[in-house]
Design a protein around this motif. Sequence first.
Motif, PDB file in Angstrom:
ATOM      1  N   PHE A 176      42.091  47.520  30.231  1.00 14.53           N
ATOM      2  CA  PHE A 176      42.945  46.502  30.815  1.00 14.53           C
ATOM      3  C   PHE A 176      42.148  45.214  30.971  1.00 14.53           C
ATOM      4  N   THR A 177      42.865  44.089  30.979  1.00 15.23           N
ATOM      5  CA  THR A 177      42.284  42.796  31.307  1.00 15.23           C
ATOM      6  C   THR A 177      42.890  42.336  32.620  1.00 15.23           C
ATOM      7  N   VAL A 178      42.066  41.771  33.508  1.00 16.05           N
ATOM      8  CA  VAL A 178      42.568  41.239  34.770  1.00 16.05           C
ATOM      9  C   VAL A 178      43.314  39.942  34.460  1.00 16.05           C
ATOM     10  N   ALA A 179      44.621  39.953  34.670  1.00 16.36           N
ATOM     11  CA  ALA A 179      45.450  38.786  34.364  1.00 16.36           C
ATOM     12  C   ALA A 179      45.597  37.864  35.566  1.00 16.36           C
ATOM     13  N   GLN A 180      45.606  38.441  36.762  1.00 23.74           N
ATOM     14  CA  GLN A 180      45.828  37.637  37.954  1.00 23.74           C
ATOM     15  C   GLN A 180      45.315  38.400  39.171  1.00 23.74           C
ATOM     16  N   LEU A 181      44.745  37.660  40.123  1.00 27.29           N
ATOM     17  CA  LEU A 181      44.318  38.253  41.387  1.00 27.29           C
ATOM     18  C   LEU A 181      45.302  37.845  42.473  1.00 27.29           C
ATOM     19  N   CYS A 182      45.601  38.771  43.355  1.00 26.98           N
ATOM     20  CA  CYS A 182      46.525  38.488  44.467  1.00 26.98           C
ATOM     21  C   CYS A 182      45.785  37.730  45.560  1.00 26.98           C
ATOM     22  N   ASP A 183      46.508  37.409  46.629  1.00 24.68           N
ATOM     23  CA  ASP A 183      45.948  36.668  47.755  1.00 24.68           C
ATOM     24  C   ASP A 183      44.579  37.215  48.149  1.00 24.68           C
ATOM     25  N   ALA A 184      43.646  36.311  48.301  1.00 24.81           N
ATOM     26  CA  ALA A 184      42.290  36.711  48.678  1.00 24.81           C
ATOM     27  C   ALA A 184      42.081  36.516  50.177  1.00 24.81           C
ATOM     28  N   HIS A 185      41.479  37.498  50.801  1.00 24.31           N
ATOM     29  CA  HIS A 185      41.077  37.418  52.205  1.00 24.31           C
ATOM     30  C   HIS A 185      39.561  37.526  52.242  1.00 24.31           C
ATOM     31  N   ASP A 186      38.891  36.544  52.797  1.00 24.32           N
ATOM     32  CA  ASP A 186      37.432  36.507  52.846  1.00 24.32           C
ATOM     33  C   ASP A 186      36.825  36.601  51.448  1.00 24.32           C
ATOM     34  N   ASN A 187      37.443  35.893  50.475  1.00 24.30           N
ATOM     35  CA  ASN A 187      36.995  35.880  49.069  1.00 24.30           C
ATOM     36  C   ASN A 187      37.076  37.236  48.386  1.00 24.30           C
ATOM     37  N   HIS A 188      37.896  38.139  48.908  1.00 26.82           N
ATOM     38  CA  HIS A 188      38.125  39.444  48.280  1.00 26.82           C
ATOM     39  C   HIS A 188      39.618  39.564  47.985  1.00 26.82           C
ATOM     40  N   PRO A 189      39.985  39.822  46.715  1.00 28.99           N
ATOM     41  CA  PRO A 189      41.410  39.946  46.394  1.00 28.99           C
ATOM     42  C   PRO A 189      42.002  41.207  47.030  1.00 28.99           C
ATOM     43  N   THR A 190      43.295  41.147  47.363  1.00 26.77           N
ATOM     44  CA  THR A 190      43.974  42.319  47.918  1.00 26.77           C
ATOM     45  C   THR A 190      44.551  43.207  46.824  1.00 26.77           C
ATOM     46  N   CYS A 191      44.774  42.622  45.652  1.00 23.25           N
ATOM     47  CA  CYS A 191      45.272  43.395  44.511  1.00 23.25           C
ATOM     48  C   CYS A 191      45.065  42.565  43.240  1.00 23.25           C
ATOM     49  N   ALA A 192      45.387  43.186  42.113  1.00 24.68           N
ATOM     50  CA  ALA A 192      45.247  42.488  40.832  1.00 24.68           C
ATOM     51  C   ALA A 192      46.357  42.936  39.892  1.00 24.68           C
ATOM     52  N   LEU A 193      46.739  42.041  39.002  1.00 27.14           N
ATOM     53  CA  LEU A 193      47.682  42.365  37.944  1.00 27.14           C
ATOM     54  C   LEU A 193      46.860  42.598  36.682  1.00 27.14           C
ATOM     55  N   LEU A 194      47.001  43.779  36.107  1.00 29.26           N
ATOM     56  CA  LEU A 194      46.245  44.149  34.911  1.00 29.26           C
ATOM     57  C   LEU A 194      47.176  44.217  33.717  1.00 29.26           C
ATOM     58  N   GLU A 195      46.694  43.748  32.572  1.00 31.38           N
ATOM     59  CA  GLU A 195      47.445  43.834  31.320  1.00 31.38           C
ATOM     60  C   GLU A 195      46.678  44.731  30.367  1.00 31.38           C
ATOM     61  N   GLN A 196      47.394  45.679  29.774  1.00 24.85           N
ATOM     62  CA  GLN A 196      46.762  46.646  28.881  1.00 24.85           C
ATOM     63  C   GLN A 196      46.341  46.003  27.569  1.00 24.85           C
ATOM     64  N   GLN A 197      45.165  46.376  27.106  1.00 22.17           N
ATOM     65  CA  GLN A 197      44.681  45.968  25.799  1.00 22.17           C
ATOM     66  C   GLN A 197      45.272  46.915  24.754  1.00 22.17           C
ATOM     67  N   PRO A 198      45.436  46.461  23.528  1.00 17.76           N
ATOM     68  CA  PRO A 198      45.977  47.344  22.490  1.00 17.76           C
ATOM     69  C   PRO A 198      45.174  48.641  22.401  1.00 17.76           C
TER      70      PRO A 198
END
Length: 117
Positions: A39-61
Amino acid sequence: MRRLALIATGVLACLGLVGVATAFVYGVTPREWDGNLDFTVAQLCDAHDNHPTCALLEQQPADPADAPLANVDSVAIEAWNLPAGIRVGDLLLCHVHQQDVAIDSSDAVTRVDDCHS
């Protein structure tokens, strides 16, 4: 001769019944898939203390031979499954488990975890 025809008809009916029962059991048996996908990290969710709470991953072929039950083009994952210092664009290898539990479902339940760089 009539007796032989009746016996043959009975045997064919039994074989047909066994075939239908086998197809039904195969159709209702849950299917599972376990494997690792890139997977590639496409987007990071809201960060608290410079740490993301979640991420959107896109699958590689992936290789079609290793294809999961259902499409996993993009998936959201919680921060505790991500390695430290993750950034948008990073490549991750994640464990994916899918289970198709419903008889008439076209989608499978997907769990993505244990991601690492």
